[in-house]
Design an enzyme around this catalytic site. Structure first.
Site, short mmCIF file in Angstrom:
data_model
loop_
_atom_site.label_atom_id
_atom_site.label_comp_id
_atom_site.label_asym_id
_atom_site.label_seq_id
_atom_site.Cartn_x
_atom_site.Cartn_y
_atom_site.Cartn_z
CE LYS A 22 -1.55 1.67 4.06
NZ LYS A 22 -1.38 2.91 4.47
CG ASN A 23 2.21 2.72 3.33
OD1 ASN A 23 1.15 3.29 3.15
ND2 ASN A 23 2.80 2.72 4.75
NE ARG A 94 -1.05 12.74 8.03
CZ ARG A 94 -0.94 13.73 8.34
NH1 ARG A 94 -1.82 14.69 9.14
NH2 ARG A 94 0.28 14.63 8.14
CB CYS A 118 -4.86 11.33 11.87
SG CYS A 118 -3.05 10.72 12.01
NE ARG A 123 0.69 10.46 10.23
CZ ARG A 123 0.21 9.64 9.40
NH1 ARG A 123 -1.22 9.30 9.51
NH2 ARG A 123 0.85 9.22 8.43
CG ASP A 307 3.51 1.68 9.49
OD1 ASP A 307 3.01 2.58 10.25
OD2 ASP A 307 3.42 2.06 8.05
CB ILE A 329 7.65 6.85 14.32
CG1 ILE A 329 8.72 5.83 13.92
CG2 ILE A 329 7.45 7.68 12.97
CD1 ILE A 329 10.01 6.40 13.49
NE ARG A 399 -7.27 4.70 5.42
CZ ARG A 399 -6.61 5.92 5.96
NH1 ARG A 399 -7.30 6.36 7.09
NH2 ARG A 399 -5.86 6.61 5.28
C1 EPZ Z 1 4.21 7.07 6.21
O1 EPZ Z 1 3.53 8.24 6.78
C2 EPZ Z 1 3.41 5.71 6.21
N1 EPZ Z 1 2.31 6.21 5.22
C3 EPZ Z 1 2.89 5.59 7.64
O2 EPZ Z 1 1.84 4.34 7.37
C4 EPZ Z 1 3.99 5.16 8.41
O3 EPZ Z 1 3.51 4.85 9.78
C5 EPZ Z 1 4.93 6.27 8.38
O4 EPZ Z 1 5.52 6.67 7.11
C6 EPZ Z 1 6.33 6.06 9.20
O5 EPZ Z 1 6.92 5.02 8.73
C7 EPZ Z 1 2.59 6.03 4.04
O6 EPZ Z 1 3.33 5.83 3.31
C8 EPZ Z 1 1.48 6.53 3.13
P1 EPZ Z 1 6.47 10.30 8.20
P2 EPZ Z 1 4.16 9.74 6.74
O7 EPZ Z 1 6.43 11.87 7.39
O8 EPZ Z 1 4.95 9.95 5.62
C9 EPZ Z 1 6.82 13.70 11.58
C10 EPZ Z 1 0.24 2.74 7.90
O9 EPZ Z 1 -0.34 2.53 8.86
N2 EPZ Z 1 6.65 14.85 10.63
O10 EPZ Z 1 7.54 9.47 8.13
O11 EPZ Z 1 3.17 10.55 7.03
C11 EPZ Z 1 5.44 12.81 11.80
O12 EPZ Z 1 4.55 13.71 12.56
C12 EPZ Z 1 0.97 4.41 8.06
O13 EPZ Z 1 0.23 2.42 6.76
C13 EPZ Z 1 6.97 16.00 10.74
O14 EPZ Z 1 6.84 16.33 11.84
O15 EPZ Z 1 5.12 9.58 8.20
C14 EPZ Z 1 5.97 11.76 12.44
O16 EPZ Z 1 6.05 11.97 13.76
C15 EPZ Z 1 0.37 5.24 8.90
N3 EPZ Z 1 6.60 17.05 9.83
C16 EPZ Z 1 7.44 11.63 11.77
O17 EPZ Z 1 7.46 12.69 11.31
C17 EPZ Z 1 6.54 16.76 8.33
O18 EPZ Z 1 6.27 17.56 7.59
C18 EPZ Z 1 7.51 10.55 10.65
O19 EPZ Z 1 6.43 10.93 9.57
C19 EPZ Z 1 6.32 15.19 8.20
C20 EPZ Z 1 6.55 14.28 9.29
#
Ligand code: EPZ
Length: 419
Positions: A22-23, A94, A118, A123, A307, A329, A399
């Site tokens: 998916k991701n 998102r 969320c 996030r 995840d 995370i 999802r």
């Molecule tokens: C991706 O989300 C995945 N989603 C998530 O999968 C996964 O949990 C996550 O990466 C971490 O591995 C997809 O790939 C579609 P991040 P993403 O940006 O990209 C902070 C699932 O269950 N951050 O790596 O949104 C954020 O708040 C899921 O399939 C900022 O502060 O995650 C978090 O604490 C849900 N500012 C950390 O970084 C930003 O601009 C990592 O988030 C962006 C992120």
């Protein structure tokens, strides 16, 4: 609203086919926006999030063809008719924010709803916005929307992420393929889904070096062209069913799964007493003896994935001894804890850590799903629990897990969907 009913206590035996990730599929669909020609994606999983992304591309007026009529091979690309990603779609998923970079790169203007918080945390998307600003975009936030524009092409820039972000790395990587000049992404996320995206972009004519590392160097090109790409197997679906076999006991073959991207998860499962055998056609997971408690800390790849934290917690709830699970995370990813405790688990949360004291048996209960991975952890707990578990709000599961109840039922689990 659908529910899932499980009668626990049955060991699993059989084969589960692992689908496309998916991701990886979500950003790859967005990558189709980068070309006037067609990007053909094979091994697309059939999931609610994929449908949401298809509707978003539809709203942006981007051509998307279902080549075999079964949703598994999609051809995406063409002229972009609209540059507005509306609140109604973005709030559902998102990953919609990923269209921001490609819209700026292709049409120089974008209006994308701010995703908001969320269930798993606040996030923010500041890293996406900061990177695009460094590439020359002007960004305003107004009325809950991100309004971004750039005069001419985006410009190559050196972007150092203060924190590892999967989504920001993907957004800027895609934007940089069509930028003027060279972009360096430092402290980039190294998740396998990003390497899959980069491999596809290279097949489309992008110039990218450092694939798989935390330093991506992109030399922008004026346009990308048609390509065909097969999406890699879902490592989180694989890890989830490995936990299912581990918690229920028995032996399950995960067909099409790869150990390559699951190092930390498989090593941890082996420490718990789960037997893992790599075979040419997948992974054989077996659990006959008892489970041992093992501590885990979530980290960006190649560390233990956030995840998989909820699923592993369900497993630790019935292990021998205690386990400390630390989430680094997301700040609020323990929503499954109260529900697992309602099933008889003994879990205490202290800040970013959960102490799980294993119990001899869980007991079935009606429980509420809160997000995708939390929901599936409750299904796993239900497989091991005595009596009946009913998981409500199953739309979260849909999802990210295709035919979850059918896959588990085919291995002997007493599980059904109540419509
Ligand atoms: C991706 O989300 C995945 N989603 C998530 O999968 C996964 O949990 C996550 O990466 C971490 O591995 C997809 O790939 C579609 P991040 P993403 O940006 O990209 C902070 C699932 O269950 N951050 O790596 O949104 C954020 O708040 C899921 O399939 C900022 O502060 O995650 C978090 O604490 C849900 N500012 C950390 O970084 C930003 O601009 C990592 O988030 C962006 C992120």
């Amino acid at each position: 609203m659908d529910r899932i009913r499980i009668r626990g206590g049955k060991p699993l035996s059989g084969t589960i086919a692992i689908g496309g990730a998916k991701n990886a599929a979500l950003p790859l669909m967005v990558a189709g926006m980068l070309t006037d020609e067609k990007l053909t994606l094979a091994n697309v999983p059939r999931l609610a999030d994929i449908e949401t992304m298809a509707s978003l591309l539809g709203v942006l007026d981007i051509g998307i063809d279902d080549l075999n009529g079964d949703g598994r091979v999609l051809a995406i690309g063409g002229a972009i008719g609209s540059n507005e990603a509306p609140y109604d779609i973005v709030r559902k998923m998102r990953a919609s924010i990923l269209v921001l970079g490609p819209l700026l790169a292709r049409v120089g203007e974008a209006r994308v709803s701010l995703p908001g918080g969320c269930a798993i945390g606040t996030r923010p998307v500041d890293l996406h916005l900061k990177g695009l600003t460094q590439m020359g975009a002007e960004i305003d936030l107004e009325g809950g929307y991100i309004s971004a524009r750039v005069a001419g092409r985006l410009k190559g820039a050196t972007i150092l992420f203060p924190q590892v972000s999967v989504g920001a790395t993907e957004n800027l990587l895609m934007a940089a393929t069509l930028a003027d000049g060279r972009t360096e992404l430092l402290n980039a996320a190294r998740e396998p889904e990003i390497a899959d995206l980069a491999t596809c972009l290279i097949a489309m004519g992008a110039k990218i070096e450092g694939v798989g590392s935390d330093r991506l160097v992109i030399e922008g090109v004026p346009r990308l062209h048609a390509a065909r790409h097969t999406i890699l197997p879902d490592r989180i679906e694989t890890g989830t069913y490995a936990c299912a076999a581990a918690i229920a006991g028995g032996a399950v073959m995960l067909a099409g799964a790869s150990a390559a991207h699951l190092g930390a998860v498989l090593r941890t499962l082996a420490e718990c007493g789960v037997e893992i055998e790599e075979r040419p056609d997948g992974l054989m997971i077996r659990r006959e003896a008892g489970l041992r408690g093992v501590d885990v800390m979530t980290e960006p790849y190649p560390g233990f994935p956030t995840d998989m934290q909820a699923q592993f917690m369900a497993l630790m709830a019935v292990a021998d001894g205690a386990a400390m699970l630390t989430e680094t995370i997301f700040e609020n990813r323990f929503m499954h804890v109260p529900e697992l405790n309602r099933m008889g688990a003994r879990i205490n949360v202290h800040g970013a850590s959960a102490i799980v004291r294993g119990v001899a048996a869980l007991s079935g209960a009606p429980v509420m799903a809160t997000d995708l991975r939390a929901s599936v952890s409750l299904v796993l707990a239900g497989l091991a629990a005595q009596g009946e578990t009913v998981v409500n709000r199953v739309y979260h599961l849909d999802r990210g897990y295709e035919a979850l109840e059918a896959k588990l039922a085919a291995c002997g689990a007493a599980i059904e969907r109540i419509r």
